[in-house]
Design a protein around this motif. Structure first.
Motif, mmCIF file in Angstrom:
data_model
loop_
_atom_site.group_PDB
_atom_site.id
_atom_site.type_symbol
_atom_site.label_atom_id
_atom_site.label_comp_id
_atom_site.label_asym_id
_atom_site.label_seq_id
_atom_site.Cartn_x
_atom_site.Cartn_y
_atom_site.Cartn_z
ATOM 1 N N HIS A 1 0.876 -1.168 0.000
ATOM 2 C CA HIS A 1 0.000 0.000 0.000
ATOM 3 C C HIS A 1 0.917 1.223 0.000
ATOM 4 O O HIS A 1 1.727 1.386 0.919
ATOM 5 C CB HIS A 1 -0.919 -0.018 1.228
ATOM 6 C CG HIS A 1 -1.848 -1.205 1.215
ATOM 7 N ND1 HIS A 1 -1.970 -2.077 2.263
ATOM 8 C CD2 HIS A 1 -2.666 -1.659 0.229
ATOM 9 C CE1 HIS A 1 -2.851 -3.026 1.933
ATOM 10 N NE2 HIS A 1 -3.288 -2.795 0.708
ATOM 11 N N GLU B 1 2.021 3.530 3.051
ATOM 12 C CA GLU B 1 2.425 2.914 4.319
ATOM 13 C C GLU B 1 3.956 2.900 4.377
ATOM 14 O O GLU B 1 4.597 1.939 3.971
ATOM 15 C CB GLU B 1 1.810 1.518 4.417
ATOM 16 C CG GLU B 1 0.291 1.588 4.383
ATOM 17 C CD GLU B 1 -0.393 0.240 4.550
ATOM 18 O OE1 GLU B 1 -1.633 0.236 4.566
ATOM 19 O OE2 GLU B 1 0.287 -0.790 4.657
ATOM 20 N N ARG C 1 -2.959 4.735 -1.022
ATOM 21 C CA ARG C 1 -3.006 3.321 -0.639
ATOM 22 C C ARG C 1 -3.210 2.442 -1.865
ATOM 23 O O ARG C 1 -2.525 1.446 -2.065
ATOM 24 C CB ARG C 1 -4.174 3.119 0.345
ATOM 25 C CG ARG C 1 -4.431 1.675 0.705
ATOM 26 C CD ARG C 1 -5.726 1.556 1.517
ATOM 27 N NE ARG C 1 -6.136 0.181 1.651
ATOM 28 C CZ ARG C 1 -5.688 -0.646 2.597
ATOM 29 N NH1 ARG C 1 -4.829 -0.228 3.487
ATOM 30 N NH2 ARG C 1 -6.111 -1.888 2.654
ATOM 31 N N HIS D 1 3.244 -3.570 6.720
ATOM 32 C CA HIS D 1 2.087 -2.684 6.556
ATOM 33 C C HIS D 1 1.977 -1.738 7.744
ATOM 34 O O HIS D 1 2.685 -1.892 8.744
ATOM 35 C CB HIS D 1 0.796 -3.510 6.467
ATOM 36 C CG HIS D 1 0.661 -4.276 5.189
ATOM 37 N ND1 HIS D 1 -0.123 -3.854 4.151
ATOM 38 C CD2 HIS D 1 1.242 -5.436 4.792
ATOM 39 C CE1 HIS D 1 -0.037 -4.720 3.156
ATOM 40 N NE2 HIS D 1 0.783 -5.698 3.517
ATOM 41 N N THR D 2 1.038 -0.787 7.628
ATOM 42 C CA THR D 2 0.682 0.070 8.769
ATOM 43 C C THR D 2 -0.839 0.082 8.861
ATOM 44 O O THR D 2 -1.516 -0.466 8.002
ATOM 45 C CB THR D 2 1.161 1.529 8.575
ATOM 46 O OG1 THR D 2 0.323 2.151 7.583
ATOM 47 C CG2 THR D 2 2.602 1.611 8.120
HETATM 48 ZN ZN LIG Z 1 -1.297 -2.178 4.147
#
Ligand SMILES: [Zn+2]
Length: 314
Positions: free
Chosen positions: A56, A59, A99, A142-143
């Motif tokens: 994404h 992130e 994203r 990821h975040t």
């Molecule tokens: Zn993500």
């Protein structure tokens, strides 16, 4: 069988290192879409481990983790096996600070992808073909999503013993049992016998030093455990969470909490409140069970039903 890693036609043998782009697409302006993959191979046989980020595009914590790995001498010269780094899988969304892809697709719902599909489908196909097929396991960084801050955590399926071993080696502050999602990288990789752990830390569009540190230390602990590097790293004892539950906004207003992120909270304790901007009303929020505060909404203005706090249950 010849011990070779082949990415986009480039052969990389034991003892070699290389930078190769795994994609052959281009933008309408003819600019090529480069997705750099960095490979560091020891002469000695061993596991093939992938660390990737930026699935994404906004992130960024994981991008910084993988970048930090890349410049280290112990990573560039593993004692055995191969280390593969992809700092930004989704370079297109990274450029847009977004994203998702320009057509609105989530790249992590495009797996296993196809050669002639949409941009997301092609990127997924390139990753599966060029990288996932040749690794043993990996970590995908990821975040939290928009305004959601996640306390550093590893997500995997507990049923799989190898996942447990790997997450123990990584030792993030929290480990969550997270079922597979349709068309995600984790699921499609698992179908091919490849173990991908997901690391979540911090929120999108923002650097979070603690999450970056925990991500980096986890990678080093994992590689130490596998005998691929020999670097002392601070120990961390993971808290294992079987289940998680979101506390949602019962009413619209402004959300406030004074609870410490990552802290243990007791069942039925007051954990925050939603206040009316016009002052006449305050709605208090209580915890549904004992647990740890592992996710929090940093956006002050909330609507009824918004996810506010994620409680992880041991
Ligand atoms: Zn993500």
């Amino acid at each position: 069988m010849e011990d070779v890693i082949t990415i986009n036609g480039k052969k990389i043998y034991p003892g070699e290192s290389a930078e190769v782009s795994m994609s052959n697409m281009s933008f309408p302006t003819r600019t090529e879409i480069e997705v750099p993959v960095f490979v560091y191979r020891s002469l000695h046989a061993g596991p093939r481990v992938l660390f990737q980020a930026g699935m994404h595009g906004e992130e960024v914590n994981g991008v910084e983790v993988v970048r930090s790995l890349m410049k280290r001498e112990d990573i560039q010269n593993p004692r055995c096996g191969s280390i593969i780094l992809i700092p930004i899988v989704n370079v297109v969304s990274f450029l847009m600070n977004a994203r998702d892809l320009p057509d609105g697709r989530d790249l992590n719902r495009c797996f296993p992808g196809s050669k002639n599909g949409s941009m997301g489908s092609r990127l997924a196909y390139d990753l599966m073909k060029n990288v996932i097929s040749q690794i043993d396991f990996g970590v995908d960084f990821h975040t939290g999503g928009a305004k959601i801050n996640n306390y550093p955590q590893i997500r995997c399926v507990f049923e799989d013993e190898r996942n447990i071993e790997l997450s123990n080696a990584f030792s993030a502050p929290f480990v969550l049992n997270a079922p597979y999602r349709e068309k995600s990288l984790r699921r499609e990789a698992a179908k091919k016998g490849k173990h991908i752990l997901v690391f979540e830390g911090g929120e999108s569009q923002r650097f979070n030093s603690y999450s970056i540190n925990e991500g980096l230390n986890g990678c080093l602990r994992m590689l130490n455990k596998l005998g691929m590097i020999d670097t002392p790293v601070e120990k961390c004892e993971s808290i294992i969470l079987r289940d998680t539950t979101w506390i949602r906004a019962k009413t619209s207003g402004m959300f406030r909490t004074s609870k410490k992120f990552g802290a243990f909270v007791e069942k039925d304790s007051m954990i925050g409140k939603i206040v009316s901007p016009f002052g006449e009303k305050e709605t208090f929020l209580f915890t549904p069970s004992d647990g740890f505060l592992i996710g929090i909404n940093n956006q002050p203005i909330v609507n009824e039903g918004d996810a506010l706090m994620n409680i992880g249950v041991e």
